[in-house]
Design an enzyme around this catalytic site. Structure first.
Site, PDB file in Angstrom:
ATOM      1  N   ASN A  10       3.103 -10.350  -0.039  1.00  0.00           N
ATOM      2  CA  ASN A  10       3.281 -10.929   1.293  1.00  0.00           C
ATOM      3  C   ASN A  10       2.042 -10.847   2.178  1.00  0.00           C
ATOM      4  O   ASN A  10       2.034 -11.385   3.276  1.00  0.00           O
ATOM      5  CB  ASN A  10       4.495 -10.308   2.009  1.00  0.00           C
ATOM      6  CG  ASN A  10       5.765 -10.537   1.226  1.00  0.00           C
ATOM      7  OD1 ASN A  10       6.069 -11.673   0.860  1.00  0.00           O
ATOM      8  ND2 ASN A  10       6.487  -9.478   0.932  1.00  0.00           N
ATOM      9  N   ARG A  17       2.524 -13.956   9.281  1.00  0.00           N
ATOM     10  CA  ARG A  17       3.636 -13.031   9.070  1.00  0.00           C
ATOM     11  C   ARG A  17       3.707 -11.999  10.188  1.00  0.00           C
ATOM     12  O   ARG A  17       2.755 -11.265  10.420  1.00  0.00           O
ATOM     13  CB  ARG A  17       3.434 -12.314   7.738  1.00  0.00           C
ATOM     14  CG  ARG A  17       4.446 -11.248   7.459  1.00  0.00           C
ATOM     15  CD  ARG A  17       4.061 -10.439   6.231  1.00  0.00           C
ATOM     16  NE  ARG A  17       5.042  -9.392   5.998  1.00  0.00           N
ATOM     17  CZ  ARG A  17       4.812  -8.333   5.261  1.00  0.00           C
ATOM     18  NH1 ARG A  17       3.655  -8.166   4.667  1.00  0.00           N
ATOM     19  NH2 ARG A  17       5.750  -7.430   5.106  1.00  0.00           N
ATOM     20  N   ASN A  71      -4.258  -2.293  -0.427  1.00  0.00           N
ATOM     21  CA  ASN A  71      -3.089  -2.394   0.435  1.00  0.00           C
ATOM     22  C   ASN A  71      -1.986  -2.918  -0.471  1.00  0.00           C
ATOM     23  O   ASN A  71      -1.901  -4.115  -0.730  1.00  0.00           O
ATOM     24  CB  ASN A  71      -3.352  -3.343   1.608  1.00  0.00           C
ATOM     25  CG  ASN A  71      -2.178  -3.392   2.571  1.00  0.00           C
ATOM     26  OD1 ASN A  71      -1.057  -3.044   2.209  1.00  0.00           O
ATOM     27  ND2 ASN A  71      -2.429  -3.833   3.782  1.00  0.00           N
ATOM     28  N   ALA A  74       4.597  -3.535   0.123  1.00  0.00           N
ATOM     29  CA  ALA A  74       5.859  -2.839  -0.135  1.00  0.00           C
ATOM     30  C   ALA A  74       5.851  -2.049  -1.437  1.00  0.00           C
ATOM     31  O   ALA A  74       6.604  -1.086  -1.578  1.00  0.00           O
ATOM     32  CB  ALA A  74       7.014  -3.838  -0.134  1.00  0.00           C
ATOM     33  N   HIS A  77       5.728   1.894  -1.560  1.00  0.00           N
ATOM     34  CA  HIS A  77       6.892   2.758  -1.422  1.00  0.00           C
ATOM     35  C   HIS A  77       7.769   2.801  -2.672  1.00  0.00           C
ATOM     36  O   HIS A  77       8.732   3.562  -2.709  1.00  0.00           O
ATOM     37  CB  HIS A  77       7.725   2.289  -0.224  1.00  0.00           C
ATOM     38  CG  HIS A  77       6.872   1.905   0.945  1.00  0.00           C
ATOM     39  ND1 HIS A  77       6.147   2.827   1.673  1.00  0.00           N
ATOM     40  CD2 HIS A  77       6.579   0.690   1.476  1.00  0.00           C
ATOM     41  CE1 HIS A  77       5.463   2.193   2.603  1.00  0.00           C
ATOM     42  NE2 HIS A  77       5.703   0.907   2.504  1.00  0.00           N
ATOM     43  N   ASP A  84       0.497   5.353 -11.543  1.00  0.00           N
ATOM     44  CA  ASP A  84       0.007   5.689 -12.875  1.00  0.00           C
ATOM     45  C   ASP A  84      -1.299   4.968 -13.181  1.00  0.00           C
ATOM     46  O   ASP A  84      -2.214   5.539 -13.774  1.00  0.00           O
ATOM     47  CB  ASP A  84       1.048   5.344 -13.941  1.00  0.00           C
ATOM     48  CG  ASP A  84       2.232   6.295 -13.960  1.00  0.00           C
ATOM     49  OD1 ASP A  84       2.144   7.381 -13.334  1.00  0.00           O
ATOM     50  OD2 ASP A  84       3.249   5.957 -14.598  1.00  0.00           O
ATOM     51  N   GLU A  95      -6.245   3.867   0.019  1.00  0.00           N
ATOM     52  CA  GLU A  95      -5.015   3.162   0.413  1.00  0.00           C
ATOM     53  C   GLU A  95      -5.159   2.743   1.876  1.00  0.00           C
ATOM     54  O   GLU A  95      -5.479   3.574   2.729  1.00  0.00           O
ATOM     55  CB  GLU A  95      -3.832   4.106   0.232  1.00  0.00           C
ATOM     56  CG  GLU A  95      -2.509   3.564   0.682  1.00  0.00           C
ATOM     57  CD  GLU A  95      -1.387   4.596   0.574  1.00  0.00           C
ATOM     58  OE1 GLU A  95      -0.226   4.189   0.723  1.00  0.00           O
ATOM     59  OE2 GLU A  95      -1.657   5.791   0.369  1.00  0.00           O
ATOM     60  N   HIS A  97      -3.284   0.526   5.126  1.00  0.00           N
ATOM     61  CA  HIS A  97      -2.134  -0.174   5.696  1.00  0.00           C
ATOM     62  C   HIS A  97      -2.503  -0.656   7.087  1.00  0.00           C
ATOM     63  O   HIS A  97      -3.074   0.099   7.876  1.00  0.00           O
ATOM     64  CB  HIS A  97      -0.904   0.734   5.766  1.00  0.00           C
ATOM     65  CG  HIS A  97      -0.442   1.166   4.422  1.00  0.00           C
ATOM     66  ND1 HIS A  97       0.222   0.330   3.565  1.00  0.00           N
ATOM     67  CD2 HIS A  97      -0.605   2.343   3.761  1.00  0.00           C
ATOM     68  CE1 HIS A  97       0.459   0.973   2.436  1.00  0.00           C
ATOM     69  NE2 HIS A  97      -0.039   2.181   2.528  1.00  0.00           N
ATOM     70  N   SER A  99      -0.439  -1.557   9.494  1.00  0.00           N
ATOM     71  CA  SER A  99       0.423  -0.875  10.458  1.00  0.00           C
ATOM     72  C   SER A  99       0.487   0.612  10.133  1.00  0.00           C
ATOM     73  O   SER A  99       0.091   1.040   9.051  1.00  0.00           O
ATOM     74  CB  SER A  99       1.835  -1.480  10.426  1.00  0.00           C
ATOM     75  OG  SER A  99       2.453  -1.208   9.183  1.00  0.00           O
ATOM     76  N   ARG A 104       7.312   3.013  11.383  1.00  0.00           N
ATOM     77  CA  ARG A 104       8.185   1.902  11.007  1.00  0.00           C
ATOM     78  C   ARG A 104       9.475   2.433  10.386  1.00  0.00           C
ATOM     79  O   ARG A 104       9.816   3.595  10.544  1.00  0.00           O
ATOM     80  CB  ARG A 104       7.418   0.977  10.061  1.00  0.00           C
ATOM     81  CG  ARG A 104       6.178   0.400  10.784  1.00  0.00           C
ATOM     82  CD  ARG A 104       5.474  -0.649  10.016  1.00  0.00           C
ATOM     83  NE  ARG A 104       6.359  -1.793   9.779  1.00  0.00           N
ATOM     84  CZ  ARG A 104       6.090  -2.723   8.883  1.00  0.00           C
ATOM     85  NH1 ARG A 104       5.000  -2.655   8.139  1.00  0.00           N
ATOM     86  NH2 ARG A 104       6.915  -3.743   8.711  1.00  0.00           N
ATOM     87  N   ARG A 108       9.721   3.241   4.671  1.00  0.00           N
ATOM     88  CA  ARG A 108       8.281   3.022   4.540  1.00  0.00           C
ATOM     89  C   ARG A 108       7.476   4.316   4.730  1.00  0.00           C
ATOM     90  O   ARG A 108       6.267   4.312   4.598  1.00  0.00           O
ATOM     91  CB  ARG A 108       7.797   1.992   5.559  1.00  0.00           C
ATOM     92  CG  ARG A 108       8.352   0.608   5.357  1.00  0.00           C
ATOM     93  CD  ARG A 108       7.700  -0.366   6.311  1.00  0.00           C
ATOM     94  NE  ARG A 108       8.416  -1.611   6.390  1.00  0.00           N
ATOM     95  CZ  ARG A 108       8.200  -2.652   5.587  1.00  0.00           C
ATOM     96  NH1 ARG A 108       7.300  -2.589   4.635  1.00  0.00           N
ATOM     97  NH2 ARG A 108       8.897  -3.762   5.725  1.00  0.00           N
TER      98      ARG A 108
END
Length: 146
Positions: A10, A17, A71, A74, A77, A84, A95, A97, A99, A104, A108
Site C-alpha cells: 500500500n 492514501r 518500510n 503492514a 506486524h 527470517d 526499519e 515507518h 507514522s 496507532r 500495530r
C-alpha cells in the site's frame, strides 16, 4: 555507497492514501529529492504489495548493498518470513515507518522485524527515509576511519 529503499504493501499509494497519516508527498517525489540531496550515494527504490517479492528483493540485494531501508508496511506486524530473511542477509537494515506505530492501533504496536534490524525510525513522516540514509552515511564514515 549503495542504499536501497524497499517499501511494502500500500505504500505505492503515498500521496493519496490517508494524507492525515502519511502526508501528501509521493514516494517518487521523495526519492527524487533524496537522490538530489545525496548525489554521491547510489540510491535505488523497490516497492511491492507482495510479501514474497519483498523477500526476493532482500535476498537479491542483501549481500551487496551498504544499507537497506525497509518500510514493510503492514507486514511489519505479521511477517516472520521477512524477519527470517533479514536475519539471513549481511547488509544492515533500518526499519522505517512514516507514522509512529505506537500512536496507532494496538495491533500495530509490535514489529516482527525490529529485533533483526540495525535500528528503527518512526513518526517523522517521509523524513524518516533521509534520517536512515544519514545513519548509514555516519556508519560508513566511521568504518572508513578505522
Amino acid at each position: 555507497m549503495k542504499i536501497i529503499i524497499i517499501n511494502g504493501p500500500n505504500l505505492n499509494l503515498l500521496g493519496k492514501r490517508e494524507p492525515t497519516v502519511y502526508g501528501v508527498q509521493t514516494m517518487e517525489d521523495c526519492l527524487a529529492a533524496l537522490q538530489l540531496h545525496y548525489p554521491d550515494i547510489e540510491l535505488t527504490y523497490f516497492q511491492s504489495n507482495i510479501e514474497g517479492e519483498l523477500i526476493n528483493k532482500l535476498q537479491e540485494v542483501g549481500f551487496s548493498c551498504n544499507g537497506i531501508i525497509l518500510n514493510a508496511g503492514a507486514y511489519t506486524h505479521t511477517s516472520i518470513a521477512l524477519a527470517d530473511c533479514i536475519r539471513s542477509i549481511t547488509s544492515p537494515v533500518i526499519e522505517v515507518h512514516i507514522s509512529n506505530i505506537h500512536a496507532r492501533e494496538t495491533y500495530r504496536h509490535h514489529s516482527m522485524i525490529a529485533a533483526v534490524c540495525k535500528g528503527t525510525i518512526q513518526g517523522f513522516g517521509m523524513d524518516g527515509y533521509r534520517l536512515a540514509i544519514e545513519a548509514f552515511k555516519h556508519q560508513h564514515t566511521e568504518k572508513q576511519a578505522q
